[in-house]
Design a protein around this motif. Sequence first.
Motif, PDB file in Angstrom:
ATOM      1  N   ALA A 291      38.439  32.222  31.811  1.00 55.54           N
ATOM      2  CA  ALA A 291      38.552  33.095  33.019  1.00 55.54           C
ATOM      3  C   ALA A 291      37.593  32.378  34.062  1.00 55.54           C
ATOM      4  O   ALA A 291      36.598  31.818  33.735  1.00 55.54           O
ATOM      5  CB  ALA A 291      37.848  34.625  32.571  1.00 55.54           C
TER       6      ALA A 291
ATOM      7  N   CYS B  97      34.823  35.334  39.332  1.00 54.62           N
ATOM      8  CA  CYS B  97      35.312  36.092  40.416  1.00 54.62           C
ATOM      9  C   CYS B  97      34.748  35.991  41.911  1.00 54.62           C
ATOM     10  O   CYS B  97      33.769  36.602  42.232  1.00 54.62           O
ATOM     11  CB  CYS B  97      35.610  37.356  40.154  1.00 54.62           C
ATOM     12  SG  CYS B  97      36.247  38.496  41.346  1.00 54.62           S
TER      13      CYS B  97
ATOM     14  N   GLN C  60      42.903  40.485  38.966  1.00 52.62           N
ATOM     15  CA  GLN C  60      43.812  39.985  37.750  1.00 52.62           C
ATOM     16  C   GLN C  60      43.769  40.854  36.662  1.00 52.62           C
ATOM     17  O   GLN C  60      44.753  41.433  35.951  1.00 52.62           O
ATOM     18  CB  GLN C  60      43.645  38.730  37.175  1.00 52.62           C
ATOM     19  CG  GLN C  60      44.696  38.106  36.330  1.00 52.62           C
ATOM     20  CD  GLN C  60      44.657  36.545  36.325  1.00 52.62           C
ATOM     21  OE1 GLN C  60      45.254  35.932  36.987  1.00 52.62           O
ATOM     22  NE2 GLN C  60      43.478  35.971  35.579  1.00 52.62           N
ATOM     23  N   ALA C  61      42.731  41.613  36.191  1.00 49.93           N
ATOM     24  CA  ALA C  61      42.420  42.446  35.140  1.00 49.93           C
ATOM     25  C   ALA C  61      43.187  43.691  35.521  1.00 49.93           C
ATOM     26  O   ALA C  61      44.040  44.312  34.838  1.00 49.93           O
ATOM     27  CB  ALA C  61      41.016  42.766  34.760  1.00 49.93           C
TER      28      ALA C  61
ATOM     29  N   ASP D 157      39.163  40.174  31.981  1.00 54.85           N
ATOM     30  CA  ASP D 157      40.301  39.320  32.478  1.00 54.85           C
ATOM     31  C   ASP D 157      40.934  38.877  31.414  1.00 54.85           C
ATOM     32  O   ASP D 157      40.768  37.835  30.419  1.00 54.85           O
ATOM     33  CB  ASP D 157      39.876  38.287  33.265  1.00 54.85           C
ATOM     34  CG  ASP D 157      40.845  37.510  34.170  1.00 54.85           C
ATOM     35  OD1 ASP D 157      42.151  37.642  33.851  1.00 54.85           O
ATOM     36  OD2 ASP D 157      40.666  36.600  34.836  1.00 54.85           O
TER      37      ASP D 157
END
Length: 382
Positions: free
Chosen positions: A237, A240, A318-319, A330
């Motif tokens: 991941a 973010c 995205q999650a 994620d």
Amino acid sequence: MSAPTGPAPPWALLAELSHACPLRCTYCSNPVELVGRATELTTDQWAGVFRQAADLGVVQTHLSGGEPLLRRDLTEIVAAADRAGIHTQLVTSGVGLHEDRLAALMAAGLRSVQLSVQHADPAASELIAGARSFAAKERAAALVRAADLPLGLNVVLHRSNLDALDDLVELALAWGAERVELANTQFYGWALRNRHALLPDRARIHRARESVERWRERLAGRLELVWVVPDYVDGTAKPCMGGWGAVSLTVAPDGTVYPCPAAAALPGLDPPNVKDRSLEWIWHESRAFNLYRGEEWMSAPCRGCELRTKDFGGCRCQAHTLTGDAARTDPACHLSPDHALVRDLVDGPAAPEPLPTGAAPTTPAYVYRDHPDDHRAARPHP
């Protein structure tokens, strides 16, 4: 016990000046519901945004869109950012950039240009972009280099251009770029609509990654190659935006402020607007910016993971896109209980290849984002 100090100040601002664009790129990450021209911030409102951003700690802004050159007041906007002491980079398709316009932008304080490139082959480039544009990009690159401005290229990678990576690097060298961002597609907005046609398989990604490493060794610092990892494939991941509400703000064309460019798709975020609140309040106090800050919101496996201070649980957008819950780990992370969602997408049955260059289409290869001011419905390739 000392009181919490709150979030550190941001240093970056993505200023989305307009969602209007002469291109209809199939990988566009702008929201499907685009902001109309009538609701865009005025010149004075953008000047206020830059003053507040500088007071907050911002030192750099990307002037983006859509296509920022469609703003007739772009020179005034650049000047306002420069007066505030913020370094400006124009992120553009190159369509509409001519010598006089560039000279005016430079006089106003423009410091660098990032040019989007879809493919090294003109016909393939225009198929992906949905519009004639390659010659304009080539002219824009020449103008920027002749003006001695730093030039970077941004190439969003996907099934239709990954195999052309060597040609894209050669193009960057021929055009005099100093930096190339090779950004594997992030599946939000219009890119999500086109995931069936854009998502590459592992073999393509592997070949492209090896090619980047060969070029890095060969060029030895002559051209900076930035590889933005394909998190669907890598099993890791990405942080973010350096952490939710940690380093940057995104101001949409209508003044709505988000912690990241894709956050408009998150339900219940209640994003604030610069017309109603100061950037200082938005950064420190708003629910939108505090919702996924730090670690308190995390559940297992993120809460107990040693990577939680590095990847921050991955991408909230995205999650939500993949699981319907923005607070879940994620699925790009191999430790996520939902990792099979991305693994199955990559390793499942391959979708038909996008249309080859010059082919006469019988079915749509892509869904294209609309032209400026018609933001209601997608149109397939004509």
